[in-house]
Design an enzyme around this catalytic site. Structure first.
Site, PDB file in Angstrom:
ATOM      1  NE  ARG A   1      38.556  39.736  40.786  1.00 64.89           N
ATOM      2  CZ  ARG A   1      38.393  40.549  42.200  1.00 64.89           C
ATOM      3  NH1 ARG A   1      36.796  41.026  42.467  1.00 64.89           N
ATOM      4  NH2 ARG A   1      38.404  39.078  43.438  1.00 64.89           N
TER       5      ARG A   1
ATOM      6  CE  LYS B   1      40.173  53.269  21.776  1.00 63.61           C
ATOM      7  NZ  LYS B   1      41.882  53.952  21.536  1.00 63.61           N
TER       8      LYS B   1
ATOM      9  CG  HIS C   1      39.479  35.177  43.960  1.00 63.47           C
ATOM     10  ND1 HIS C   1      40.541  35.139  43.760  1.00 63.47           N
ATOM     11  CD2 HIS C   1      38.057  35.756  44.581  1.00 63.47           C
ATOM     12  CE1 HIS C   1      40.226  36.580  44.534  1.00 63.47           C
ATOM     13  NE2 HIS C   1      39.240  37.265  44.738  1.00 63.47           N
TER      14      HIS C   1
ATOM     15  NE  ARG D   1      36.129  42.304  50.253  1.00 66.41           N
ATOM     16  CZ  ARG D   1      35.785  43.352  50.929  1.00 66.41           C
ATOM     17  NH1 ARG D   1      35.855  43.513  52.033  1.00 66.41           N
ATOM     18  NH2 ARG D   1      34.496  43.575  49.734  1.00 66.41           N
ATOM     19  CB  THR D   2      41.639  40.559  44.889  1.00 67.96           C
ATOM     20  OG1 THR D   2      40.358  39.815  45.623  1.00 67.96           O
ATOM     21  CG2 THR D   2      42.259  39.734  44.311  1.00 67.96           C
TER      22      THR D   2
HETATM   23  C1  NCD Z   1      35.215  37.068  46.057  1.00 67.04           C
HETATM   24  C2  NCD Z   1      35.400  37.147  44.737  1.00 67.04           C
HETATM   25  O1  NCD Z   1      35.813  38.624  44.085  1.00 67.04           O
HETATM   26  O2  NCD Z   1      35.166  36.046  43.538  1.00 67.04           O
HETATM   27  N1  NCD Z   1      35.348  38.529  46.553  1.00 67.04           N
HETATM   28  C3  NCD Z   1      36.852  38.596  47.068  1.00 67.04           C
HETATM   29  O3  NCD Z   1      37.672  38.416  46.132  1.00 67.04           O
HETATM   30  N2  NCD Z   1      37.270  38.628  48.270  1.00 67.04           N
HETATM   31  C4  NCD Z   1      34.013  37.252  46.837  1.00 67.04           C
HETATM   32  C5  NCD Z   1      32.351  37.350  45.979  1.00 67.04           C
HETATM   33  O4  NCD Z   1      32.986  38.683  45.269  1.00 67.04           O
HETATM   34  O5  NCD Z   1      31.179  37.176  46.871  1.00 67.04           O
END
Ligand code: NCD
Length: 310
Positions: free
Chosen positions: A106, A85, A134, A55-56
């Protein structure tokens, strides 16, 4: 583009959060309008993901395309970037900041976004850092609550699941704590209780909360938002109890029967075993609405970044 980062919810102002909600509403209502096309046509945005994402990353990329922007991406950075590396995150970010106008990052380390922002010459947007924060998920969760209830105040939120390692929990609590009258029930088994930092934060800010081991009728009756999360297996380390755990307090038909009829059920997704499939058909289940809102909220975040309003 101005060099302003989005690292954590704590540093966002309520004015900024409200302005994101307002802009998201405008974008939402103009969904089919070409108004926003071209907004980012001169921009290149890097999406750099060291951890899996559906999703993100895709909603950010969808948002960028909807704004007419251009994307460079490292989808599986822990395996496909120079990290293999031996390059440090700092050197990788310094490099990518020469190629892009903003970096959406991320990473599995809690302090990754902070480290990246200390060396980047372009804005860093934290798309999930370890078990810490997040922030863009909190903005879309907050917007979804605001859209449904018409307010972001006086909401009782019940959070269920991995309160120890779930970063979306932390960011959403920090966001809701900025607005008056929001209260919390935290439901988890003993091995998944929230970290002391969050407990101390709530006490310090005089925010009313309680902690329970399971969902009871009294909690379900007073709940406005039932927010479920999965066990964060990838963050268990060598904790055998965590690795072997399955979700307790599953949201199923019996929970639906006792839940406040005006409540909503939310989840950042992905779901594993914490919400039964049968719940999807209940009108109170709005987790796929969160998914859809993710694109509009992220368009708003990017537009604000360009306007330099944060
Ligand atoms: C979440 C995350 O990555 O923290 N997912 C997301 O971004 N929608 C929640 C999760 O992975 O449980």
């Amino acid at each position: 583009m101005h060099n302003k980062h989005i690292i954590d919810v704590q540093s966002l102002t309520t004015e900024y959060i409200r302005s994101i909600f307002k802009l998201t509403q405008e974008i939402h209502s103009e969904e089919k309008s070409p108004l926003y096309k071209g907004f980012f046509s001169d921009k290149i945005i890097a999406t750099v993901f060291y951890e899996p994402s559906t999703r993100t990353r895709l909603s950010f990329e969808s948002a960028i395309y909807r704004l007419g922007g251009n994307i460079i991406t490292v989808e599986n950075a822990s395996e496909s970037s120079s990290t293999t590396k031996g390059e440090t995150l700092s050197d990788t970010i310094k490099t990518i900041s020469s190629y892009a106008d903003a970096i959406i990052l991320r990473h599995s380390d809690d302090d990754a976004a902070i480290i990246a922002s200390s060396v980047s010459s372009v804005p860093i947007i934290n798309a999930g850092a370890g078990k810490a924060e997040h922030p863009t998920q909190a903005l879309l969760d907050g917007y979804t609550i605001y859209e449904h209830f018409g307010t972001i105040e006086n909401i009782h939120v019940t959070m269920v699941g991995d309160l120890l390692r779930g970063r979306t929990i932390y960011s959403l609590v920090y966001l809701l704590a900025k607005f008056s009258g929001n209260t919390f029930t935290f439901v988890s088994s003993v091995n998944f209780k929230m970290r002391d930092e969050l407990r101390s934060f709530l006490i310090q800010h005089n925010i009313s909360f309680e902690e329970k081991e399971c969902l009871d009728e009294e909690t379900l009756q007073k709940t406005d938002v039932l927010y479920a999360t999965r066990i964060q297996k990838e963050r268990c380390g060598d904790d055998k109890v965590c690795l072997a755990s399955v979700s307790t307090c599953v949201i199923d038909e019996s929970v639906l029967q006792k839940l406040n009829p005006k409540a909503v059920i939310m989840h950042p997704l992905p779901r594993v075993d914490e919400i039964s499939l049968i719940v999807d058909a209940d009108p109170r289940a709005i987790y796929f609405k969160q998914v859809k809102n993710g694109v509009y909220v992220r368009m708003a975040i990017l537009m604000k970044l360009k306007e330099n309003k944060i």
